[in-house]
Each structure stands twice: as structure tokens, then as C-alpha cells.
Design an enzyme around this catalytic site. Structure first.
Site, short mmCIF file in Angstrom:
data_model
loop_
_atom_site.label_atom_id
_atom_site.label_comp_id
_atom_site.label_asym_id
_atom_site.label_seq_id
_atom_site.Cartn_x
_atom_site.Cartn_y
_atom_site.Cartn_z
CG ASP A 177 40.16 67.23 67.33
OD1 ASP A 177 39.22 66.42 67.47
OD2 ASP A 177 41.21 66.96 66.72
CE LYS A 230 33.58 70.41 64.13
NZ LYS A 230 34.98 70.22 64.51
N GLY A 273 34.35 63.14 66.65
CA GLY A 273 34.17 62.94 68.08
C GLY A 273 33.79 64.25 68.73
CG HIS A 274 31.05 66.64 67.67
ND1 HIS A 274 30.05 66.97 66.79
CD2 HIS A 274 32.21 66.87 67.01
CE1 HIS A 274 30.58 67.39 65.66
NE2 HIS A 274 31.88 67.33 65.76
CD GLN A 319 35.42 64.61 59.97
OE1 GLN A 319 34.62 64.87 59.09
NE2 GLN A 319 35.20 63.66 60.86
#
Length: 437
Positions: free
Chosen positions: A14, A17, A41-42, A226
Site C-alpha cells: 500500500d 506503487k 490493489g493498485h 505487496q
């Protein structure tokens, strides 16, 4: 010429990135995911429009860039097709610019059910806090050599027999160990074949492709999921993910040669967050935690869970810089610290029992409980940094804070994110400026 970049997180994920990949991939040819699955989750924010990705690399908003999933990623065919359709509804066509490795291990419903059963079971004394996406069980199958991989679906008879064997194996556990409903074999088989037909034209030899393109000076970005503190080998074990989210995952997860990597940038927030259980020495629980959580919108893009909040931990960052052999650092969310009266950073650990400084890492779970973080306190800047694009335009207090981090860690700060939008970025590295031109 530097034409291959690795962008990876060096905290517990988180870190932002997705935005960095989106920014730097503007003029790249390929962006490659090399580990993890749809537990990532991006979040991308462009022109006030938010796009959340879970499997497909964060380059999709640039129509000229090809997205690649390497063999180190685990993939649910159903979720992959759903994500492609989700992007299509937003006017983002990915169908003909996504490449999949034939060696990708697949996630099936039985992985997800087992993941959920384990996390909720009274038999589990140390719940990790997974995303319930079946990632761990899928990687277990890979190591146990019973994984069903992408190319196995070309031969329907072979796939049929493999799947039947695996469903029987998992149903036994679900029924007799966890007392859960079993999985319907025929339903999984039919759903998998239907999904595979929609993506099988995307499959090709990723290792050959990437090595060949790097030799031809094509611009390639490797996108981590991650963060390194969740790495299965180098993270805060056992509260980690199931893959190598540090630099080694790039090599094993794509099949490129180690000498092909030319530049590695680590991404860190200017404070810390963590989702799920596990050690977090600098975690805070007061009004500042609530402030940072609200202003930083610290809720998981995959699960929606509220993130735990803490001060920046330079002890752990030093270790992550070492194991990843970083070329430079990207600091994100500097604007979230605006208007705090003071800001802390952890510079070392003391042992609670002996009061002596701790130098070694990793630690046992018992060791983590005995850590006392030692902080250096900085005066806040009490003004907005949102959207600034030049380092010298930052308040002097913010400059001092960033310069201390750079000096303490002995690494250059090459990027500073001053907001969630693509353009809200300070670029301090000439190579990175040239890369996006």
C-alpha cells in the site's frame, strides 16, 4: 542506456506503487507483474477518475503500453476476465495488449474456500489476516507440484483429470477438517474452460519475450505487488504474503537474467501502514493515527479494511534497501503529513528487557514483542505541499525531514509524491525524467 526498471514496495504494501508505475510507464513498452495475485490493489487517479486494479499492471491507462503477467503471478481466470471486462466498461481496452505466461499457476474456487475456512477456523491459533483470495493455497499447490498451470488447459482431458484430483483433495479437507460445503467439480471445470477461451490468445513465452526486448533497448518496467516486508523469506514471518515480493521475485517470476535489471526504485510512504495482523513496532493509536487514516484514505483497495497506522520506520527500511539493492527511493504521501505539529521517525530499536540497542533482523515473534522504537522528532510545516513539483518549493521543514531520511538511509530520494494524481510528483533524478520523455 537504462531501459529496465523495477518498482517495488519496501514496507507492508500500500505504498503507492500503482501511481509510480502509471507515471513512469508513460513512454515504456512493457509493464510486467512478477508475483502475487489479485490480493494486490493498485489505485490510479487520473483527471479525478479513480481506477483500482488487482491483477493487470498499472500501465493500462497508457494505450501504447503492453501489460505482462509473469509465471510468478497466481491467477484466477474468472477474476482476470472480470477485470478485463471492468476496464472495457471504462473504455480501456486491454484484450490485445495483455500477455500471459503459460507457466502461471491458476487459482480455483477450492483455494478461496480453503483460505476462508482456515482464517475462520478455531484450529488456527495465529490468523494472518489474508484477503481471502486463495493466494496462499495456490502457492502451496505450486510448491507441492500439484498446481494447474495456464498451459494445462490446452489439453482438456489432461486438465479434466488434474482438476478432478485436486477437487477431491480439497473437498476432503473442507468437509472433514473444516466442516464446510464442498466444491462442485463440473461447475469449476465448465467455468474455467469458458474463461480460458477468452484469454488463451494472450499466452506466450514471457521469458523469451522480455529478454529479447531488453536486448533491443525496449523500455520495460517490472511492477511489484505487496511490499518487501511481506516477502515470504525476508518479511515479518509468519505474517507475510505467499510470494517473493522483494527483488528476487523479479528473476524467478519472469525468467529474465539478473544482469537485465538496470535500476531498482523502492517505494515507501512517509509514514507506515499495515493491513492484517503481525508485528508493527511504530504503530500509533491516538488522534494522529485517526488523522492520518482519514487524510491518507488508508483503507485497503482489495478488502476495504482500515489500515493500521504508524510512524516511518527507518530501521526496517535500511534492511529493505539492503536486500533489494535499491538504486533510489520514492517517498509517497508527503502531503498527508501537512499540518501535523510534529512528525516522528524511528531510527533504532531497544530491547525492552535489557534496554540495549538491537541490530539484528529478522526477529522471532517473541522478539518483536520486546522492541521499543526510538524516535527522532521533526517540527511540522503547517502548510500544504499538495501538487508541488519542485523540491525547493517544499517548506524548509519538509525539506529537512526528507534530507534526514536520505542521509540516514544513505540513498537518494529520486521521487516524491505530493498527491494521488499523476502530475503531483517531484522528480529528482535525471534518468527518470528522461525515461518518461
Amino acid at each position: 542506456m537504462i531501459n529496465s526498471i523495477v518498482i517495488l514496495g519496501i514496507q507492508w504494501g500500500d505504498e503507492g506503487k500503482g501511481k509510480v508505475v502509471d507515471l513512469l510507464s508513460k513512454k515504456s513498452n512493457y509493464v510486467v507483474r512478477y508475483q502475487g495475485g489479485n490480493n494486490a490493489g493498485h489505485t490510479l487517479l487520473v483527471n479525478k477518475k479513480k481506477t483500482i486494479l488487482h491483477l493487470i499492471p498499472s500501465c493500462v491507462l497508457h494505450k501504447n503500453v503492453i501489460a505482462v503477467l509473469g509465471n510468478g503471478v497466481v491467477v484466477s481466470l474468472i477474476d482476470l476476465v472480470n477485470e478485463i471486462n471492468f476496464l472495457k466498461k471504462k473504455g480501456i481496452l486491454i484484450k490485445n495488449r495483455l500477455i500471459l505466461s503459460p507457466s502461471i499457476p491458476l487459482i480455483f474456487k477450492y483455494h478461496i474456500k480453503l483460505d476462508k475456512a482456515r482464517e475462520s477456523s478455531i484450529l488456527n491459533k495465529s490468523v494472518i489476516g489474508t484477503t481471502h483470495k486463495g493466494i496462499g493455497p495456490a502457492y502451496e499447490d505450486k510448491i507441492s507440484r500439484r498446481a494447474i498451470r495456464m498451459n494445462d488447459l490446452y489439453n482438456l482431458d489432461y486438465f479434466y483429470n488434474l482438476l478432478k484430483k485436486n477437487v477431491k483433495y480439497y473437498n476432503f479437507q473442507l468437509e472433514h477438517l473444516y466442516h464446510k460445503k464442498t466444491i462442485n467439480f463440473k461447475k469449476i471445470f465448465n467455468q474455467s474452460i469458458t474463461a480460458f477461451e477468452k484469454i488463451k490468445h494472450m499466452i506466450q513465452d514471457v521469458s523469451y519475450l522480455l529478454n529479447n526486448k531488453i536486448d533491443k533497448n525496449k523500455k520495460i518496467i517490472f511492477e511489484g505487488a505487496q511490499g518487501s516486508l511481506l516477502d515470504i523469506d525476508h518479511g515479518t514471518y509468519p505474517y507475510v504474503s505467499s510470494s517473493n515480493s522483494s527483488i528476487g521475485g523479479v528473476i524467478t517470476g519472469t525468467g529474465i537474467g539478473i544482469n537485465k535489471i538496470k535500476y531498482i526504485i523502492g517505494v515507501s510512504k512517509t509514514y507506515c501502514t499495515r493491513v492484517g495482523n503481525g508485528p508493527f513496532p511504530t504503530e500509533i493509536f491516538n488522534h494522529i493515527s485517526k488523522y492520518l487514516c482519514t487524510k491518507g484514505k488508508e483503507f485497503g483497495a482489495t478488502t476495504g479494511r482500515k489500515r493500521r497506522i504508524g510512524w516511518l520506520d527507518l530501521f526496517l527500511l535500511k534492511k529493505m534497501i539492503l536486500i533489494n539493492s535499491l538504486s533510489g527511493l520514492c517517498l509517497t504521501k508527503i502531503d498527508v503529513l501537512d499540518y501535523l505539529p510534529e512528525i516522528k521517525v524511528c531510527t533504532k530499536y531497544l530491547d525492552k528487557n535489557s534496554n540495549k540497542e538491537i541490530y539484528s533482523y529478522p526477529f522471532t515473534i517473541e522478539n518483536w514483542r520486546n522492541i521499543i522504537p526510538v524516535y527522532k522528532t521533526f517540527k511540522g510545516w503547517n502548510q500544504s505541499t499538495r501538487g508541488l513539483t519542485l523540491f525547493l518549493d517544499l517548506p524548509i521543514e519538509a525539506q529537512n525531514y526528507i534530507n534526514f531520511i536520505s542521509s540516514f538511509l544513505n540513498i537518494s530520494i529520486d521521487l516524491i509524491s505530493t498527491g494521488p494524481n499523476r502530475h503531483e510528483t517531484i522528480i529528482n533524478n535525471k534518468f527518470l525524467k528522461d525515461f518518461i520523455q
